[in-house]
Motif scaffolding. Structure first.
Motif, PDB file in Angstrom:
ATOM      1  N   GLY A   1       0.831  -1.195   0.000  1.00 29.79           N
ATOM      2  CA  GLY A   1       0.000   0.000   0.000  1.00 29.79           C
ATOM      3  C   GLY A   1       0.862   1.239   0.000  1.00 29.79           C
ATOM      4  N   PHE A   2       0.261   2.397   0.227  1.00 24.10           N
ATOM      5  CA  PHE A   2       0.942   3.683   0.220  1.00 24.10           C
ATOM      6  C   PHE A   2       1.321   4.020  -1.227  1.00 24.10           C
ATOM      7  N   VAL A   3       2.390   3.443  -1.736  1.00 28.16           N
ATOM      8  CA  VAL A   3       2.768   3.672  -3.148  1.00 28.16           C
ATOM      9  C   VAL A   3       2.984   2.303  -3.810  1.00 28.16           C
ATOM     10  N   PRO A   4       3.071   2.259  -5.164  1.00 28.94           N
ATOM     11  CA  PRO A   4       3.253   0.972  -5.837  1.00 28.94           C
ATOM     12  C   PRO A   4       4.418   0.172  -5.257  1.00 28.94           C
ATOM     13  N   GLY A   5       4.148  -1.049  -4.836  1.00 30.92           N
ATOM     14  CA  GLY A   5       5.190  -1.962  -4.396  1.00 30.92           C
ATOM     15  C   GLY A   5       5.648  -1.822  -2.961  1.00 30.92           C
ATOM     16  N   PHE A   6       5.085  -0.877  -2.194  1.00 30.37           N
ATOM     17  CA  PHE A   6       5.526  -0.702  -0.801  1.00 30.37           C
ATOM     18  C   PHE A   6       4.883  -1.782   0.065  1.00 30.37           C
ATOM     19  N   ALA A   7       5.719  -2.680   0.627  1.00 34.24           N
ATOM     20  CA  ALA A   7       5.221  -3.790   1.427  1.00 34.24           C
ATOM     21  C   ALA A   7       5.312  -3.460   2.911  1.00 34.24           C
ATOM     22  N   TYR A   8       4.215  -3.637   3.620  1.00 36.27           N
ATOM     23  CA  TYR A   8       4.200  -3.468   5.077  1.00 36.27           C
ATOM     24  C   TYR A   8       4.627  -4.789   5.695  1.00 36.27           C
ATOM     25  N   LEU A   9       5.814  -4.789   6.320  1.00 37.79           N
ATOM     26  CA  LEU A   9       6.400  -6.019   6.849  1.00 37.79           C
ATOM     27  C   LEU A   9       6.358  -6.026   8.375  1.00 37.79           C
ATOM     28  N   GLY A  10       6.040  -7.179   8.921  1.00 39.29           N
ATOM     29  CA  GLY A  10       6.018  -7.297  10.381  1.00 39.29           C
ATOM     30  C   GLY A  10       6.323  -8.711  10.790  1.00 39.29           C
ATOM     31  N   GLU A  11       6.480  -8.967  12.100  1.00 40.63           N
ATOM     32  CA  GLU A  11       6.640  -7.971  13.138  1.00 40.63           C
ATOM     33  C   GLU A  11       8.116  -7.749  13.409  1.00 40.63           C
ATOM     34  N   LEU A  12       8.437  -6.520  13.715  1.00 38.47           N
ATOM     35  CA  LEU A  12       9.794  -6.164  14.087  1.00 38.47           C
ATOM     36  C   LEU A  12      10.079  -6.703  15.494  1.00 38.47           C
ATOM     37  N   SER A  13      11.334  -7.002  15.772  1.00 42.39           N
ATOM     38  CA  SER A  13      11.731  -7.383  17.119  1.00 42.39           C
ATOM     39  C   SER A  13      11.281  -6.285  18.096  1.00 42.39           C
ATOM     40  N   GLU A  14      10.734  -6.689  19.236  1.00 47.75           N
ATOM     41  CA  GLU A  14      10.229  -5.701  20.198  1.00 47.75           C
ATOM     42  C   GLU A  14      11.307  -4.714  20.615  1.00 47.75           C
ATOM     43  N   GLU A  15      12.554  -5.203  20.606  1.00 46.78           N
ATOM     44  CA  GLU A  15      13.658  -4.332  21.020  1.00 46.78           C
ATOM     45  C   GLU A  15      13.908  -3.192  20.037  1.00 46.78           C
ATOM     46  N   LEU A  16      13.324  -3.309  18.819  1.00 48.97           N
ATOM     47  CA  LEU A  16      13.574  -2.277  17.794  1.00 48.97           C
ATOM     48  C   LEU A  16      12.394  -1.332  17.591  1.00 48.97           C
ATOM     49  N   VAL A  17      11.337  -1.534  18.358  1.00 51.85           N
ATOM     50  CA  VAL A  17      10.148  -0.708  18.158  1.00 51.85           C
ATOM     51  C   VAL A  17      10.455   0.750  18.513  1.00 51.85           C
TER      52      VAL A  17
END
Lengths: 336, 232
Positions: B139-155
């Motif tokens: 979403g957002f722009v063509p090809g932008f992938a929302y990836l999850g979940e990040l390590s809690e230590e990096l939030v």
């Protein structure tokens, strides 16, 4: 096939048709003409199918030289056009001869003027559409706004992919003594509006009654940040804004979801942003309302500093208004 | 129009030509899989009058031709498809590796993220590149992938003021998400590095390197390797 040389591009001139639907899962928004009504009428005036590609000019028009005979129409906002110095009326087709120069100036009415030419502007389609998507540099003429020195080709025949039934085989583009014109009365019925009709947004209930009341009572002004992605408005902020969602995030923030064309989202500032043709496909702000389909073309003619209002209508009324508009656009009486 | 609830799925008109389907109100793998299953069915057997689909974390926006369909009619058809979609078996996720050159000019926020997370830049790189991420949606722009979940230590929160220009290929984090900017766009995510791989290309069939449901791993590379891959 004819050629048109860009002597000066104007402020922002792009190739647009009716856009590319169906690529939301890839994050691709449809793009397409900001004022599709003007594009569709222009195409009818020059004997194209309604979705043929044309040039969309913004606030300040360009200067174009024709290398061969072209059958042309200008629609949308009045940019004070002249062909070799002779004034050209909007909404009326005309023939341009080799060597002739069409010069457009500053807008005298809305925001966008369309240059439609018989055969359409020929570009390599991207995902089935000629529309330029500026942010990603895709589609249109090399994925960008036109520049001085660009040479555009027109298609040899009207592209009939969309509505083959409406054949224009009897149409002769060379009959310059027989210009076509859009009927004034119908144009008045289709004229861009400053009172935009809206339906409730998916988060309208997140706003207090007072905030909703204020939203419909307020006068909003279009800011300089108004483009094909969205229109940022200024006015009294909706302070009594959003409750926020269950996860206890800051007011106005929510889990990102798909957003529709014409969605009116209220940013953290309490001010509205209307998402437009090159919109982001998903977003995380609460939407208080959504501009109805019939009034989306009006957004394409809004200029910075224009004052607008919102008027709430039912989904049923919105559908009726769209049906009426489509009838007018398809009517044989539209072109005289 | 009032929202209707049944089996955790909620329908809500978004505009006169679009309908939102909510699969719960939280980001869960279950919601994600329900969305993919319905998406799969709708892509295989498009409903007449359907124009576009916008999947997200726990919702799907369905755009339709308002001259041919109403919210009520569409909801009825979608409810039938939802029942059928429960039986669909999703294919095994595709595994995609994305090489990333971390830090330096490519990752201008790496050091600050390390400070915010009370750790070192090396540890941030290790945490970011040591797990596989799910592509929740594009979403957002063509090809932008929302990836999850990040390590809690990096939030970490987004930048207070978004950058006007984020270079294409930049790898950023925001909240518990990470992603790669396919194009030079404005953006408020904190940038850790950059990939030399193009994320959205018009000269290949897939266009977008990533699709909904893919699994992504970031592989740290050197500046030399970045240069090699860029010129490849």
């Amino acid at each position: 096939m004819s050629e048109i040389e860009v002597l000066s591009p104007g402020l922002l001139t792009t190739v647009q048709d009716l856009g590319r639907e169906g690529f939301g899962p890839m994050g691709v928004s449809p793009s397409g003409a900001a004022d599709p009504i003007a594009l569709r009428i222009g195409n009818r005036l020059v004997g194209n199918t309604q979705r043929a590609a044309s040039l969309e000019m913004t606030l300040l028009g360009g200067t174009f030289q024709f290398q061969s005979v072209c059958f042309v129409a200008l629609t949308g906002a009045d940019f004070g056009a002249a062909l070799d110095g002779a004034a050209i009326l909007n909404w009326t087709s005309f023939e341009a001869h080799p060597g002739q120069t069409l010069r457009l100036g500053h807008t005298r009415s809305g925001a966008r003027c369309y240059l439609c030419v018989h055969g359409g502007i020929a570009v390599k389609p991207f995902l089935g559409s000629a529309s330029t998507h500026l942010l990603s540099g895709l589609g249109g003429h090399e994925g960008r706004a036109l520049r001085k020195g660009d040479v555009l080709k027109t298609g040899s025949a009207p592209s009939r992919t969309a509505t083959p039934a409406r054949s224009l085989s009897s149409f002769s583009p060379r009959s310059s003594n027989n210009p076509r014109r859009a009927a004034t009365k119908t144009l008045q019925l289709l004229a861009p509006r400053k009172v935009l009709r809206v339906t409730p947004g998916p988060q309208s209930e997140w706003f207090s009654k007072a905030a909703q009341k204020a939203f419909y009572a307020n006068t909003y002004r279009v800011t300089e940040e108004a483009n094909r992605m969205g229109l940022r408005l200024e006015g009294p902020p909706l302070f009594e804004g959003v409750h926020g969602d269950a996860s206890g995030k800051a007011p106005g923030e929510m889990i990102s979801e798909g957003v529709s064309l014409g969605a009116i989202q209220i940013a953290a500032s309490g001010l509205p942003i209307i998402l437009f043709v090159e919109q982001q496909t998903t977003g995380g702000y609460a939407k208080i309302a959504n501009v109805i389909s019939a009034d989306l073309p009006s957004l394409g003619q809004l200029r910075p500093r224009d004052e607008i209002h919102f008027e709430l209508v039912s989904f049923e009324a919105a559908r009726k208004l769209l049906t009426q508009q489509e009838k007018l656009l398809a009517s044989p009486d539209l072109i005289v | 129009m009032t929202a209707k609830k049944s089996s955790g799925v909620r329908f809500e008109p978004a505009s006169d030509q679009s309908l939102l389907i909510y699969f719960g109100e939280k980001i869960t793998i279950r919601a994600h899989e329900q969305i993919r299953k319905l998406l799969h069915l709708l892509e295989a057997e498009p409903l007449p009058g359907l124009r576009n689909l916008h999947p997200a974390y726990c919702s799907l926006l369905v755009k339709f031709d308002a001259l041919k369909l109403s919210h009520e009619k569409l909801e009825k058809q979608l409810r039938k498809l939802l029942v059928r979609s429960e039986k669909i078996k999703l294919p095994e996720p595709r595994e995609v590796e994305i090489p990333v050159c971390y830090g330096g000019e490519f990752g201008p926020d790496l050091a600050e993220v390390a400070v915010l997370c009370n750790t070192t830049s090396e540890q941030v790189i290790k945490l970011h590149s040591s797990r596989s991420y799910l592509v929740y949606f594009l979403g957002f722009v063509p090809g932008f992938a929302y990836l999850g979940e990040l390590s809690e230590e990096l939030v970490t929160p987004r930048l207070p003021t978004p950058r006007k220009k984020v270079p294409a290929g930049s790898v950023g984090i925001a909240g518990n998400q990470t992603g790669v900017y396919p194009f030079e766009t404005p953006g408020g995510w904190r940038l850790l590095g950059r990939t030399p791989v193009s994320i959205f290309r018009t000269d290949r069939d897939g266009l977008s390197l990533l699709s909904i449901g893919d699994r992504v791993r970031f592989v740290p590379i050197s500046q030399e390797r970045f240069a090699e891959l860029s010129s490849a």
